[in-house]
Scaffold this active site. Structure first.
Site, PDB file in Angstrom:
ATOM      1  N   MET A 160      -3.340   1.249  -1.647  1.00 48.45           N
ATOM      2  CA  MET A 160      -2.343   2.087  -2.294  1.00 48.45           C
ATOM      3  C   MET A 160      -2.107   3.413  -1.560  1.00 48.45           C
ATOM      4  SD  MET A 160      -1.190  -0.001  -4.137  1.00 48.45           S
ATOM      5  CE  MET A 160      -0.806  -0.758  -5.695  1.00 48.45           C
ATOM      6  N   ASN A 177       1.644  -7.232   4.292  1.00 51.43           N
ATOM      7  CA  ASN A 177       1.409  -6.674   2.952  1.00 51.43           C
ATOM      8  C   ASN A 177       1.842  -7.698   1.918  1.00 51.43           C
ATOM      9  OD1 ASN A 177       0.854  -4.673   0.939  1.00 51.43           O
ATOM     10  ND2 ASN A 177       3.050  -4.302   0.749  1.00 51.43           N
ATOM     11  N   SER A 231      -8.891  -8.837  -5.675  1.00 51.49           N
ATOM     12  CA  SER A 231      -8.779 -10.284  -5.903  1.00 51.49           C
ATOM     13  C   SER A 231      -8.071 -10.963  -4.717  1.00 51.49           C
ATOM     14  CB  SER A 231      -8.066 -10.579  -7.225  1.00 51.49           C
ATOM     15  OG  SER A 231      -6.720 -10.209  -7.161  1.00 51.49           O
ATOM     16  N   ASN A 232      -7.161 -10.241  -4.083  1.00 50.06           N
ATOM     17  CA  ASN A 232      -6.511 -10.821  -2.895  1.00 50.06           C
ATOM     18  C   ASN A 232      -7.464 -10.868  -1.705  1.00 50.06           C
ATOM     19  OD1 ASN A 232      -3.522 -11.556  -3.303  1.00 50.06           O
ATOM     20  ND2 ASN A 232      -3.780  -9.635  -4.423  1.00 50.06           N
ATOM     21  N   HIS A 286       3.197  -8.024  -2.098  1.00 47.33           N
ATOM     22  CA  HIS A 286       3.788  -7.207  -3.155  1.00 47.33           C
ATOM     23  C   HIS A 286       4.120  -8.100  -4.351  1.00 47.33           C
ATOM     24  CE1 HIS A 286       5.696  -3.766  -4.914  1.00 47.33           C
ATOM     25  NE2 HIS A 286       6.738  -4.518  -5.208  1.00 47.33           N
ATOM     26  N   ILE A 305       1.357   4.184   4.795  1.00 46.44           N
ATOM     27  CA  ILE A 305       0.749   4.328   6.114  1.00 46.44           C
ATOM     28  C   ILE A 305       1.760   4.944   7.081  1.00 46.44           C
ATOM     29  CG2 ILE A 305      -0.959   2.533   5.664  1.00 46.44           C
ATOM     30  CD1 ILE A 305       0.468   0.686   7.420  1.00 46.44           C
TER      31      ILE A 305
HETATM   32  C1  GAR Z   1      -1.747  -6.948  -5.985  1.00 41.31           C
HETATM   33  O1  GAR Z   1      -1.034  -7.425  -7.114  1.00 41.31           O
HETATM   34  C2  GAR Z   1      -0.805  -6.556  -4.873  1.00 41.31           C
HETATM   35  O2  GAR Z   1       0.324  -7.359  -4.799  1.00 41.31           O
HETATM   36  C3  GAR Z   1      -0.439  -5.142  -5.283  1.00 41.31           C
HETATM   37  O3  GAR Z   1      -1.663  -4.592  -5.685  1.00 41.31           O
HETATM   38  C4  GAR Z   1      -2.446  -5.623  -6.321  1.00 41.31           C
HETATM   39  C5  GAR Z   1      -3.856  -5.564  -5.797  1.00 41.31           C
HETATM   40  O4  GAR Z   1      -4.677  -6.455  -6.517  1.00 41.31           O
HETATM   41  N1  GAR Z   1       0.160  -4.422  -4.198  1.00 41.31           N
HETATM   42  C6  GAR Z   1       1.210  -3.597  -4.343  1.00 41.31           C
HETATM   43  O5  GAR Z   1       1.703  -3.314  -5.422  1.00 41.31           O
HETATM   44  C7  GAR Z   1       1.772  -3.035  -3.053  1.00 41.31           C
HETATM   45  N2  GAR Z   1       2.947  -2.284  -3.272  1.00 41.31           N
HETATM   46  P1  GAR Z   1      -6.107  -6.871  -5.971  1.00 41.31           P
HETATM   47  O6  GAR Z   1      -6.856  -5.578  -5.658  1.00 41.31           O
HETATM   48  O7  GAR Z   1      -6.743  -7.637  -7.080  1.00 41.31           O
HETATM   49  O8  GAR Z   1      -5.908  -7.698  -4.730  1.00 41.31           O
END
Ligand code: GAR
Length: 204
Positions: A93, A110, A16-17, A112, A96
């Site tokens: 996930m 990134n 979604s991001n 979070h 790196i």
């Molecule tokens: C997001 O909420 C992002 O902030 C998190 O993974 C999700 C991915 O959602 N990232 C972390 O937790 C990093 N430590 P998406 O695939 O819908 O963008």
């Protein structure tokens, strides 16, 4: 004419991001090429989103590499070939390795879903919810050697109501993410960020 910066998004999940970034590029919120999506998960939903936005997607299989460093070297090779100037991790996930961080120093961002340094790692929204905090939120930061740790670019907080369901909180957090990540990328693309130690100065 000035050359536009090439962006690569690295993601493992729903994306979604990624979509929020793709939409921001499409509507001209900042000027950049969203050159590619790279993923470590063959069947991730983000790949379908990339296809919808006509962004090239590359799957690199971690199983094809002996070490994390070897996998990262392959990623670096692709990013260099594509002349990538900004790497946006969006739910990527994997930890790196230093080779990657050194190759793209201060060029990896990134997002979070918590107010760092609280609730690092996976399931940050659930961690905050279960802890019973009254305030949580979203952080966008530069990536350094430690997980969810580098200099912070933007943060936005939100309050949690005792009666709120986890699902509702997740939705509100994602809504903030989809606004905050493009905003941070815009600052980067327009060269308005200056990093000094742990601090990020926002230039006008
Ligand atoms: C997001 O909420 C992002 O902030 C998190 O993974 C999700 C991915 O959602 N990232 C972390 O937790 C990093 N430590 P998406 O695939 O819908 O963008």
């Amino acid at each position: 004419m000035k050359k536009m910066i090439n962006i690569a998004v690295l993601a493992s999940g729903s994306g979604s991001n990624f979509e929020a970034i793709a939409k921001a590029v499409k509507r001209g919120y900042f000027k950049a090429n969203l050159k590619l999506l790279m993923t470590d998960k063959e069947n991730s939903f983000v790949r379908l989103r990339a296809k919808r936005f006509k962004v090239r997607d590359i799957f690199v299989n971690p199983k094809d590499f002996k070490t994390r460093r070897d996998f990262d070297r392959q990623i670096i090779k692709i990013l260099r070939k594509e002349k990538i100037g900004l790497v946006a991790l969006a739910g990527f996930m994997r930890i790196i390795s230093p080779v990657f961080i050194n190759a793209f120093r201060n060029k990896i961002l990134n997002i979070h879903p918590a107010i760092l340094p609280s609730f690092k790692g996976v399931d940050a929204i659930t961690q905050a919810y279960d802890y019973g905090v009254r305030i949580t939120g979203v952080s966008v930061h530069f990536v350094d050697q430690k997980m969810d740790h580098g200099p912070i670019i933007l943060q936005e907080a939100l309050g949690i109501d005792s009666n709120e369901k986890l699902k509702e909180l997740e939705e509100r957090i994602h809504k903030i993410e989809h606004r905050l990540y493009p905003k941070a990328i815009k600052l980067f693309v327009e060269k308005k960020l200056k990093v000094k130690g742990r601090k990020v100065f926002l230039l006008s």
